[in-house]
Design an enzyme around this catalytic site. Structure first.
Site, mmCIF file in Angstrom:
data_model
loop_
_atom_site.group_PDB
_atom_site.id
_atom_site.type_symbol
_atom_site.label_atom_id
_atom_site.label_comp_id
_atom_site.label_asym_id
_atom_site.label_seq_id
_atom_site.Cartn_x
_atom_site.Cartn_y
_atom_site.Cartn_z
ATOM 1 N N GLY A 343 0.875 -1.283 -0.003
ATOM 2 C CA GLY A 343 0.051 0.045 -0.099
ATOM 3 C C GLY A 343 0.764 1.396 0.005
ATOM 4 O O GLY A 343 2.173 1.224 0.157
ATOM 5 N N PRO A 344 0.233 2.471 0.034
ATOM 6 C CA PRO A 344 1.193 3.638 -0.276
ATOM 7 C C PRO A 344 1.668 3.940 1.165
ATOM 8 O O PRO A 344 1.387 3.382 2.292
ATOM 9 C CB PRO A 344 0.154 4.837 -0.712
ATOM 10 C CG PRO A 344 -1.279 4.069 -0.410
ATOM 11 C CD PRO A 344 -1.163 2.777 -0.346
ATOM 12 N N SER A 345 2.600 4.727 1.197
ATOM 13 C CA SER A 345 3.463 5.159 2.304
ATOM 14 C C SER A 345 2.427 5.735 3.580
ATOM 15 O O SER A 345 1.568 6.518 3.055
ATOM 16 C CB SER A 345 4.432 6.074 2.111
ATOM 17 O OG SER A 345 5.556 5.696 1.453
ATOM 18 N N GLY A 346 2.426 5.471 4.825
ATOM 19 C CA GLY A 346 1.361 6.068 5.790
ATOM 20 C C GLY A 346 0.208 5.362 5.644
ATOM 21 O O GLY A 346 -0.757 5.539 6.672
ATOM 22 N N GLY A 348 -0.042 2.211 7.145
ATOM 23 C CA GLY A 348 -0.370 1.635 8.840
ATOM 24 C C GLY A 348 0.374 0.097 8.530
ATOM 25 O O GLY A 348 0.136 -0.350 9.419
ATOM 26 N N LYS A 349 1.165 -0.078 7.383
ATOM 27 C CA LYS A 349 1.811 -1.390 7.360
ATOM 28 C C LYS A 349 2.902 -1.691 8.454
ATOM 29 O O LYS A 349 2.810 -2.606 8.987
ATOM 30 C CB LYS A 349 2.394 -1.567 5.985
ATOM 31 C CG LYS A 349 1.474 -1.193 4.946
ATOM 32 C CD LYS A 349 2.161 -1.544 3.473
ATOM 33 C CE LYS A 349 3.575 -0.456 3.299
ATOM 34 N NZ LYS A 349 2.972 0.955 3.152
ATOM 35 N N GLU A 472 10.135 -4.076 4.923
ATOM 36 C CA GLU A 472 10.977 -3.585 3.714
ATOM 37 C C GLU A 472 12.399 -4.477 3.650
ATOM 38 O O GLU A 472 13.481 -3.660 3.747
ATOM 39 C CB GLU A 472 11.072 -2.169 3.749
ATOM 40 C CG GLU A 472 9.759 -1.135 3.589
ATOM 41 C CD GLU A 472 9.265 -1.266 2.057
ATOM 42 O OE1 GLU A 472 10.275 -1.627 1.172
ATOM 43 O OE2 GLU A 472 8.194 -0.918 2.018
#
Length: 548
Positions: A343-346, A348-349, A472
């Site tokens: 998902g995009p940055s921010g 909540g991953k 990551e």
């Protein structure tokens, strides 16, 4: 014992004077006086050693308590506090505590004992001279005590300024390369200098107040001595007391005013130490992370492959300031499977991985391990089943061996070499004749970013976790090492589950399940092929990375 030896000396001096006046043999009286003097010196030296040893013992115990508490605080506390200030409490504040013990508490007690004995002896010699002495000394003592009332508050402010300065230095040193590259060295020097100036100003305020104490004590001592000398001379001339009694009284006067002066200084030192003690107690009063509950059930056995190992049921999380990070997140990680969070940055991953590790409590919903609510399990038991590699892949100062043994202190050298081979670090370590004992530098600065990442992954794999959490993992790897790591993770997933946070979708294309998050919510789940067809957000991410 030291006080008794000191109090005996004036009486022995008076005896020597009387013996001289009477013409009796002088040697026995002088011999006794010399023996008492030597005994008092020996006791004083032994007392000083005991004081210093006690002070060091107090500092040792306090530092051990602080270190234990600092390393066990909830992770949220580290988010709220500056590392440098915490370091200052272990260093500067505990050092002040040593001075409080050696020059404060015990000196006050010893001085009181000696002063009480001197007062009793002076009363036996001449009551009128005692009243004159007490009146002179009381003025100085009262003034000194009133002057020292604000020392504790100002001292705590000074220590807080020292903590702020230490935090500023720690901040600058931790990012010194970025600061140099940004041409910001002069600005950072100015910033640290401003913090040092704040500590200086606070220290001067303490010194100014403490400076009022010393003159008050000196005036009291000199006034008492001059008054006793004048009035005592008159009483000797009138025949009320003898010369020997006056000499003894003056010696007792010194035994009174000297410890009183020490007590006043010790009282001021005590106020300074209590300011530091308040900062220490502030940390010791914080509740440590609750990770030891023998009465709670241990983690359940690993379920068979395909059965739910980890399940998130409507999990929500928000920070105390009201910022909502996750809302009603639900998915599961089956045993032996590979699940990816994208998902995009921010979105909540990384926060999900932090919740699984128990770094923060969930605001709502339930996290279950093999069907058991993790809140009903000891954190240590759960973490023993997890491997966690952070996005920054922290490497501790020391050697490669030290870093690997962090998770398994009993691992053998063949096991260490095997896990290094799994992540492609064997050649890197063999470059040095020291092998596993090659230094990695402070925060792994002697390794490249990719080497630090792979060493952190090797450290996690060595623990043989049942669920490996990777944030990551390929962020700092080149194409060759990314491919090697994909093979490693594929092999690792044969006997453990993997939960991987990834921005680079190429590393998770073959995952059993990909969970897509956006703004703290699960917006899609499925395999790569399914999500390309069903999720506009995933298709957009994949298209941007040339994967469709």
């Amino acid at each position: 014992m030291a006080a008794a030896a000191a109090l005996a000396q004036p009486a022995l001096v008076a005896r020597v004077i009387r013996v001289v006046g009477s013409g009796d043999p002088l040697l026995p009286a002088v011999a006794v006086l010399v023996v008492v003097l030597l005994l008092a010196s020996a006791l004083s030296a032994f007392q000083q050693f005991l004081l210093q040893r006690t002070g060091e013992g107090v500092v040792l115990t306090t530092r051990q308590l602080l270190a234990d508490r600092l390393l066990r605080l909830p992770v949220a506390e580290y988010d709220r506090r500056r590392t440098g200030d915490l370091m200052s409490r272990v260093g500067a504040d505990t050092t002040l505590l040593r001075a409080t013990v050696t020059s404060g508490v015990v000196d006050v007690v010893g001085s009181v004992v000696l002063a009480v004995g001197a007062v009793i002896a002076m009363a036996l010699v001449d009551g009128w001279l005692l009243l004159l002495t007490v009146a002179s000394v009381a003025v100085g003592v009262t003034t000194a005590v009133l002057a020292s009332r604000g020392v504790r508050r100002l001292s705590r402010q000074a220590q807080e300024q020292v903590g702020a300065m230490t935090a500023a230095v720690e901040r600058a040193l931790s990012a010194v390369r970025t600061i140099r590259a940004s041409g910001a060295t002069a600005r950072e020097v100015e910033s640290v200098g401003a913090s040092a100036a704040g500590a200086y100003a606070a220290g001067v305020r303490v010194a100014r107040l403490e400076a009022l104490v010393s003159p008050a004590g000196s005036i009291a001592v000199q006034g008492a001595f001059l008054a006793v000398l004048g009035v005592g001379g008159y009483r000797v001339a009138s025949g009320s007391i003898t010369v020997a009694e006056l000499v003894a009284f003056i010696l007792y006067l010194f035994l009174l005013v000297m410890p009183l002066g020490q007590a006043i200084g010790a009282w001021t030192q005590l106020q300074t130490g209590l300011g530091a003690l308040a900062r220490i107690q502030e940390i010791l009063a914080l509740e440590p992370e609750d990770d030891a509950h023998p009465e709670r059930p241990a983690a359940a056995a690993v379920p068979p492959s395909g059965a739910p190992l980890l399940r998130l049921e409507d999990v929500s999380f928000g920070y105390p300031d009201g910022t909502q990070v996750l809302s009603d997140v639900s998915f599961e990680v089956p045993a032996g499977s590979r699940v990816a969070l994208v998902g995009p940055s921010g979105a909540g991953k990384s926060t999900i991985l932090a919740l699984i590790e128990g770094f923060y409590p969930v605001s709502g919903g339930v996290l279950r391990w093999a069907g058991t609510d993790v809140r009903e399990m000891p954190r240590a038991a759960l973490r023993a089943r997890l491997g966690y590699v952070e996005q920054e892949a922290p490497v501790l100062a020391g050697t490669v061996r030290d870093n690997l043994l962090l998770t398994r202190p009993d691992a053998t050298d063949p096991e260490l070499w095997a896990v290094l081979a799994d992540v492609g670090l064997t050649d890197v370590v063999r470059r040095s004749p020291r092998g596993l004992d090659v230094l990695v530098g402070d925060e792994g600065v002697l390794l490249s970013g990719g080497e630090r990442q792979r060493l952190a992954i090797a450290r996690a794999l060595l623990a043989r976790p049942e669920l490996l959490l990777l944030d990551e993992p390929t962020a700092s790897l080149d194409a060759r090492n990314e491919g090697l790591l994909r093979d490693t993770l594929a092999a690792a997933s044969a006997d453990r589950a993997l939960l991987v946070v990834a921005h680079r979708l190429s590393t998770v294309l073959d995952s059993d399940q990909i969970v897509v998050l956006d703004q703290g919510r699960v917006v899609a789940r499925g395999t790569h092929g399914e999500l390309v067809d069903s999720s506009a957000l995933y298709r957009e991410l994949a298209t941007a990375q040339l994967l469709v």
